[in-house]
Write a protein that holds these residues in place. Structure first.
Motif: not given
Ligand code: PLP
Length: 411
Positions: A181-195
């Motif tokens: 939404d309008e207060d979201t600074a960032a989306v954080i993701l792994e390109p492939v989930q490792g663990e």
């Protein structure tokens, strides 16, 4: 067992953690690391192990790559740690190598620090507070990265964590769209989930997420701590989707398997706040000459020795071999998946993971299950592992799976 081995394990029991020592013994790991080279670890008693775990993805170049060792040795005799006041050439050289729009870097000492830094820089750049992360994600174990991590077992004992994090289903761009939404600074993701169990998202997922972020004014942070520096057969995991994130967290293989180093890497837009106030984020050890020289030498060696192609080919060969074993033993293996030399073997039963791991270690091959998902055995060997060694690993694995199949009903 020799005195040296007994004494070392005794010190672990007394001064490090008795439960950890007990677990290692139980898994057949009563060996002390002696020296290592390429894909081989030799213990203090002279026994050799094939390293198929690669330090959780750190040893992309194998152990003790000679060009990295040479570069570090040179700095060791010149100025190993930075004085922090004068300019530092190895750090400048390493910062220069980052790809395309990802122009700026800040160097730290580990993966979790690189994630913490990305979170801070994202808030600074956007003046927004919230983050969207994925369920089942792993981003590290300090407070910020732990808040982004998506497994309750690691989070619960340390609550309250940071405010403002939402976790959505991994691989589902619509879920990201609904959460930003309008207060979201960032989306954080792994390109492939490792663990999380080596989970490869659908093609185009990261591209869609990037578009959503752009549309809504949020940043995309790619956590490339495990996928970065060649692990998936490309320089970065995001390359598979042709995406440039706004911020990238990098560590593990960046030090060439010789030095610990992490990096927060960002575009000019993401970096604006730090350019205004460069000392809002600092680190005493971060950017030291030893680690940066290792990083520069590692990247050069990957290019010179064509390691991305080698990793792609070796990974495809290993994966095909594992798929053949999975087809033979469907009662034990549910699925084989991964990219490059980042491969997960999902088992039908959680109990099979520990048994397979022990059986492989008995044959002097190191593998482990993933931290967030004990049902998935992961293989992350050095990119340079040759076919004949992979053949040996596959033969041993086939034997271990066969033995597990005989008792699978009881596990
Ligand atoms: N991010 C990812 C994707 C990781 O896989 C890891 C570690 O496995 C981390 C962050 C944390 O890195 P470190 O253990 O160096 O703090």
């Amino acid at each position: 067992m020799s005195n040296y081995v007994e004494e070392t394990i005794g010190k672990y029991e007394k001064y490090i953690n008795p439960a950890q020592a007990k677990l290692f013994r139980f898994m057949g790991l009563a060996s002390i690391e002696g020296h290592a080279e390429g894909w081989t670890i030799t213990d203090s008693e002279g026994q050799e192990f094939i390293d198929c775990l690669g330090g959780y993805g750190m040893f992309a170049l194998g152990h003790r790559h000679p060009k990295v060792v040479e570069a570090v040795e040179k700095e060791l005799h010149a100025m190993p740690m930075c004085g922090k006041v004068l300019f530092n050439r190895p750090m400048a050289d390493l910062a220069e190598i980052t790809p395309g729009e990802l122009q700026y870097s800040f160097f730290v000492n580990s993966g979790t620090e690189s994630v913490e830094g990305c979170l801070k820089v994202a808030r600074l750049a956007t003046k927004r507070k919230k983050f969207v992360a994925a369920k089942n994600a792993f981003h590290g174990k300090t407070f910020g990265s732990l808040t982004a991590t998506g497994r309750d077992m690691y989070r619960e004992p340390f609550k309250p964590l940071l405010d403002g994090f939402t976790h959505v289903e991994y691989g589902n761009a619509a879920a990201v769209d609904a959460a930003v939404d309008e207060d979201t600074a960032a989306v954080i993701l792994e390109p492939v989930q490792g663990e999380g169990g080596i989970i490869v998202p659908p093609a185009g997922y990261l591209r869609e997420v990037k578009e959503i972020c752009e549309k809504k004014g949020a940043l995309l942070i790619a956590d490339e701590v495990q996928t970065g520096i060649g692990r998936t057969g490309e320089w970065f995991g995001v390359n598979h989707d042709g995406v440039t994130p706004d911020l990238m967290a990098c560590a593990k293989a960046l030090g060439g398997g010789v030095m610990p180093i992490g990096a927060i890497i960002g575009t000019p837009r993401a970096w604006a706040g730090l350019i205004e106030a460069p000392f809002l984020h600092t680190s005493t050890f971060g950017g030291n000459q030893l680690a940066c020289a290792a990083g520069v030498a590692a990247i050069k060696a990957i290019k010179e020795e064509d390691m991305l192609r080698r990793g792609r080919e070796a990974g495809a060969y290993l994966k095909a071999g594992l798929e053949a074993i999975a087809a033979e033993y469907p009662s034990v293996i549910k699925e084989v998946r991964g990219r490059g030399m980042m491969i997960g073997i999902e088992l039908t039963k959680e109990g099979a993971g520990g048994m397979l791991m022990s059986l492989m270690i008995n044959q002097h091959i190191i593998v482990a299950y993933t931290l967030n998902n004990p049902k998935v055995i992961r293989m992350e060997p050095p990119l340079i592992m040759p076919k004949e060694v992979i053949d040996h690993v596959l033969e041993a694995f086939r034997g271990a799976v066969k033995e597990t199949a005989d008792v699978i009903e009881d596990l």
